[in-house]
Design a protein around this motif. Structure first.
Motif, PDB file in Angstrom:
ATOM      1  N   THR A   2       4.756   3.262 -21.970  1.00 34.93           N
ATOM      2  CA  THR A   2       3.456   3.913 -21.848  1.00 34.93           C
ATOM      3  C   THR A   2       3.102   4.151 -20.386  1.00 34.93           C
ATOM      4  O   THR A   2       3.223   3.256 -19.564  1.00 34.93           O
ATOM      5  CB  THR A   2       2.353   3.037 -22.496  1.00 34.93           C
ATOM      6  OG1 THR A   2       2.700   2.830 -23.861  1.00 34.93           O
ATOM      7  CG2 THR A   2       1.005   3.707 -22.417  1.00 34.93           C
ATOM      8  N   LYS A   3       2.675   5.361 -20.085  1.00 34.68           N
ATOM      9  CA  LYS A   3       2.233   5.700 -18.730  1.00 34.68           C
ATOM     10  C   LYS A   3       0.746   5.373 -18.600  1.00 34.68           C
ATOM     11  O   LYS A   3      -0.025   5.542 -19.540  1.00 34.68           O
ATOM     12  CB  LYS A   3       2.441   7.186 -18.445  1.00 34.68           C
ATOM     13  CG  LYS A   3       3.873   7.653 -18.600  1.00 34.68           C
ATOM     14  CD  LYS A   3       4.694   7.342 -17.397  1.00 34.68           C
ATOM     15  CE  LYS A   3       6.092   7.903 -17.569  1.00 34.68           C
ATOM     16  NZ  LYS A   3       6.758   8.168 -16.347  1.00 34.68           N
ATOM     17  N   THR A   4       0.362   4.914 -17.408  1.00 35.03           N
ATOM     18  CA  THR A   4      -1.015   4.495 -17.171  1.00 35.03           C
ATOM     19  C   THR A   4      -1.692   5.396 -16.149  1.00 35.03           C
ATOM     20  O   THR A   4      -1.160   5.633 -15.064  1.00 35.03           O
ATOM     21  CB  THR A   4      -1.056   3.031 -16.689  1.00 35.03           C
ATOM     22  OG1 THR A   4      -0.435   2.209 -17.686  1.00 35.03           O
ATOM     23  CG2 THR A   4      -2.485   2.557 -16.476  1.00 35.03           C
ATOM     24  N   LEU A   6      -5.172   5.883 -13.919  1.00 35.79           N
ATOM     25  CA  LEU A   6      -6.375   5.258 -13.384  1.00 35.79           C
ATOM     26  C   LEU A   6      -7.437   6.338 -13.236  1.00 35.79           C
ATOM     27  O   LEU A   6      -7.247   7.304 -12.501  1.00 35.79           O
ATOM     28  CB  LEU A   6      -6.087   4.608 -12.027  1.00 35.79           C
ATOM     29  CG  LEU A   6      -7.301   4.007 -11.300  1.00 35.79           C
ATOM     30  CD1 LEU A   6      -7.934   2.877 -12.114  1.00 35.79           C
ATOM     31  CD2 LEU A   6      -6.885   3.503  -9.920  1.00 35.79           C
ATOM     32  N   GLU A  23      -5.928   8.891 -24.244  1.00 36.19           N
ATOM     33  CA  GLU A  23      -5.422   7.783 -25.059  1.00 36.19           C
ATOM     34  C   GLU A  23      -4.788   8.224 -26.382  1.00 36.19           C
ATOM     35  O   GLU A  23      -3.729   7.721 -26.744  1.00 36.19           O
ATOM     36  CB  GLU A  23      -6.497   6.721 -25.256  1.00 36.19           C
ATOM     37  CG  GLU A  23      -6.727   5.934 -23.970  1.00 36.19           C
ATOM     38  CD  GLU A  23      -7.875   4.947 -24.024  1.00 36.19           C
ATOM     39  OE1 GLU A  23      -8.706   5.000 -24.980  1.00 36.19           O
ATOM     40  OE2 GLU A  23      -7.953   4.108 -23.102  1.00 36.19           O
ATOM     41  N   TYR A  27      -1.323   7.803 -23.598  1.00 35.24           N
ATOM     42  CA  TYR A  27      -1.512   7.265 -22.251  1.00 35.24           C
ATOM     43  C   TYR A  27      -2.461   6.070 -22.299  1.00 35.24           C
ATOM     44  O   TYR A  27      -3.384   6.023 -23.110  1.00 35.24           O
ATOM     45  CB  TYR A  27      -2.095   8.320 -21.305  1.00 35.24           C
ATOM     46  CG  TYR A  27      -1.192   9.514 -21.116  1.00 35.24           C
ATOM     47  CD1 TYR A  27      -0.112   9.465 -20.249  1.00 35.24           C
ATOM     48  CD2 TYR A  27      -1.432  10.694 -21.819  1.00 35.24           C
ATOM     49  CE1 TYR A  27       0.715  10.566 -20.078  1.00 35.24           C
ATOM     50  CE2 TYR A  27      -0.605  11.800 -21.657  1.00 35.24           C
ATOM     51  CZ  TYR A  27       0.463  11.723 -20.787  1.00 35.24           C
ATOM     52  OH  TYR A  27       1.280  12.813 -20.633  1.00 35.24           O
ATOM     53  N   ARG A  28      -2.239   5.132 -21.413  1.00 32.55           N
ATOM     54  CA  ARG A  28      -3.184   4.023 -21.218  1.00 32.55           C
ATOM     55  C   ARG A  28      -4.105   4.456 -20.083  1.00 32.55           C
ATOM     56  O   ARG A  28      -3.640   4.976 -19.065  1.00 32.55           O
ATOM     57  CB  ARG A  28      -2.420   2.763 -20.827  1.00 32.55           C
ATOM     58  CG  ARG A  28      -3.298   1.578 -20.539  1.00 32.55           C
ATOM     59  CD  ARG A  28      -2.435   0.317 -20.306  1.00 32.55           C
ATOM     60  NE  ARG A  28      -3.261  -0.722 -19.739  1.00 32.55           N
ATOM     61  CZ  ARG A  28      -3.151  -1.199 -18.500  1.00 32.55           C
ATOM     62  NH1 ARG A  28      -2.209  -0.754 -17.694  1.00 32.55           N
ATOM     63  NH2 ARG A  28      -3.951  -2.134 -18.062  1.00 32.55           N
ATOM     64  N   VAL A  29      -5.413   4.261 -20.241  1.00 30.30           N
ATOM     65  CA  VAL A  29      -6.376   4.642 -19.208  1.00 30.30           C
ATOM     66  C   VAL A  29      -7.086   3.389 -18.711  1.00 30.30           C
ATOM     67  O   VAL A  29      -7.698   2.663 -19.482  1.00 30.30           O
ATOM     68  CB  VAL A  29      -7.399   5.674 -19.729  1.00 30.30           C
ATOM     69  CG1 VAL A  29      -8.420   6.010 -18.647  1.00 30.30           C
ATOM     70  CG2 VAL A  29      -6.686   6.938 -20.208  1.00 30.30           C
ATOM     71  N   VAL A  30      -6.954   3.132 -17.404  1.00 30.03           N
ATOM     72  CA  VAL A  30      -7.681   2.062 -16.737  1.00 30.03           C
ATOM     73  C   VAL A  30      -8.849   2.720 -16.033  1.00 30.03           C
ATOM     74  O   VAL A  30      -8.670   3.728 -15.344  1.00 30.03           O
ATOM     75  CB  VAL A  30      -6.772   1.323 -15.717  1.00 30.03           C
ATOM     76  CG1 VAL A  30      -7.565   0.323 -14.899  1.00 30.03           C
ATOM     77  CG2 VAL A  30      -5.604   0.653 -16.427  1.00 30.03           C
ATOM     78  N   ASN A  45      -2.726  -3.407 -11.599  1.00 30.75           N
ATOM     79  CA  ASN A  45      -2.061  -2.722 -12.711  1.00 30.75           C
ATOM     80  C   ASN A  45      -0.924  -1.854 -12.196  1.00 30.75           C
ATOM     81  O   ASN A  45      -0.929  -1.441 -11.056  1.00 30.75           O
ATOM     82  CB  ASN A  45      -3.058  -1.797 -13.434  1.00 30.75           C
ATOM     83  CG  ASN A  45      -4.202  -2.533 -14.076  1.00 30.75           C
ATOM     84  OD1 ASN A  45      -4.096  -2.976 -15.193  1.00 30.75           O
ATOM     85  ND2 ASN A  45      -5.320  -2.656 -13.371  1.00 30.75           N
ATOM     86  N   ILE A  47       0.071   1.541 -12.085  1.00 32.11           N
ATOM     87  CA  ILE A  47      -0.570   2.844 -12.277  1.00 32.11           C
ATOM     88  C   ILE A  47       0.441   3.955 -11.998  1.00 32.11           C
ATOM     89  O   ILE A  47       1.142   3.929 -10.987  1.00 32.11           O
ATOM     90  CB  ILE A  47      -1.801   2.986 -11.343  1.00 32.11           C
ATOM     91  CG1 ILE A  47      -2.823   1.865 -11.599  1.00 32.11           C
ATOM     92  CG2 ILE A  47      -2.416   4.372 -11.476  1.00 32.11           C
ATOM     93  CD1 ILE A  47      -3.457   1.847 -12.967  1.00 32.11           C
ATOM     94  N   ASP A  48       0.506   4.938 -12.903  1.00 33.58           N
ATOM     95  CA  ASP A  48       1.421   6.067 -12.742  1.00 33.58           C
ATOM     96  C   ASP A  48       0.752   7.301 -12.154  1.00 33.58           C
ATOM     97  O   ASP A  48       1.415   8.142 -11.546  1.00 33.58           O
ATOM     98  CB  ASP A  48       2.036   6.422 -14.104  1.00 33.58           C
ATOM     99  CG  ASP A  48       2.853   5.271 -14.660  1.00 33.58           C
ATOM    100  OD1 ASP A  48       3.894   4.953 -14.065  1.00 33.58           O
ATOM    101  OD2 ASP A  48       2.437   4.661 -15.669  1.00 33.58           O
TER     102      ASP A  48
END
Length: 121
Positions: A2-4, A6, A23, A27-30, A45, A47-48
């Motif tokens: 999974t790509k993150t 920010l 999401e 994608y993971r969202v911080v 984290n 972060i990508d």
């Protein structure tokens, strides 16, 4: 894997819209509420991609971009500025700070998703 992404913005609704768009696409969202919070979340984290507002309290998007670019831990992480401003001068300032893209608010969900896919797959 999974790509993150920010998402840094002092507007909770903008951060939520970003998460709502990304999401469901895997994608993971911080989320971070300003540049200081964003920089701290970069350190905490993997972060990508960073999508940051330009105008924020404490540390604005250009200042945060400079801080990220000055830290070797974050080499190669693309940064896209998200703002209501379309001024060429600010775009050039963001680019010289190390941003690789610029999105003007209000943004379109498809545009955000297309940019994220293009940047990090």
């Amino acid at each position: 894997m999974t790509k993150t992404v920010l998402s840094v913005d002092d507007s909770a609704s903008i951060r939520e819209m970003m998460a709502f768009a990304l999401e469901p696409r895997g994608y993971r969202v911080v989320q971070a509420e300003d540049g200081v919070d964003g920089f701290n979340k970069m350190a905490a984290n993997k972060i990508d991609l960073v999508i940051t507002d330009l105008n924020m309290p404490k540390m604005n998007g250009i200042e945060m971009t400079r801080a990220i670019r000055a830290d070797a831990r974050f080499d190669g992480v693309p940064i896209v500025l998200l703002t209501t401003e379309g001024q060429r001068e600010k775009m050039l300032e963001g680019k010289s700070a190390g941003a690789v893209g610029w999105i003007v608010k209000p943004f379109d969900e498809q545009k955000i998703c297309g940019i994220v896919k293009k940047m990090i797959g």
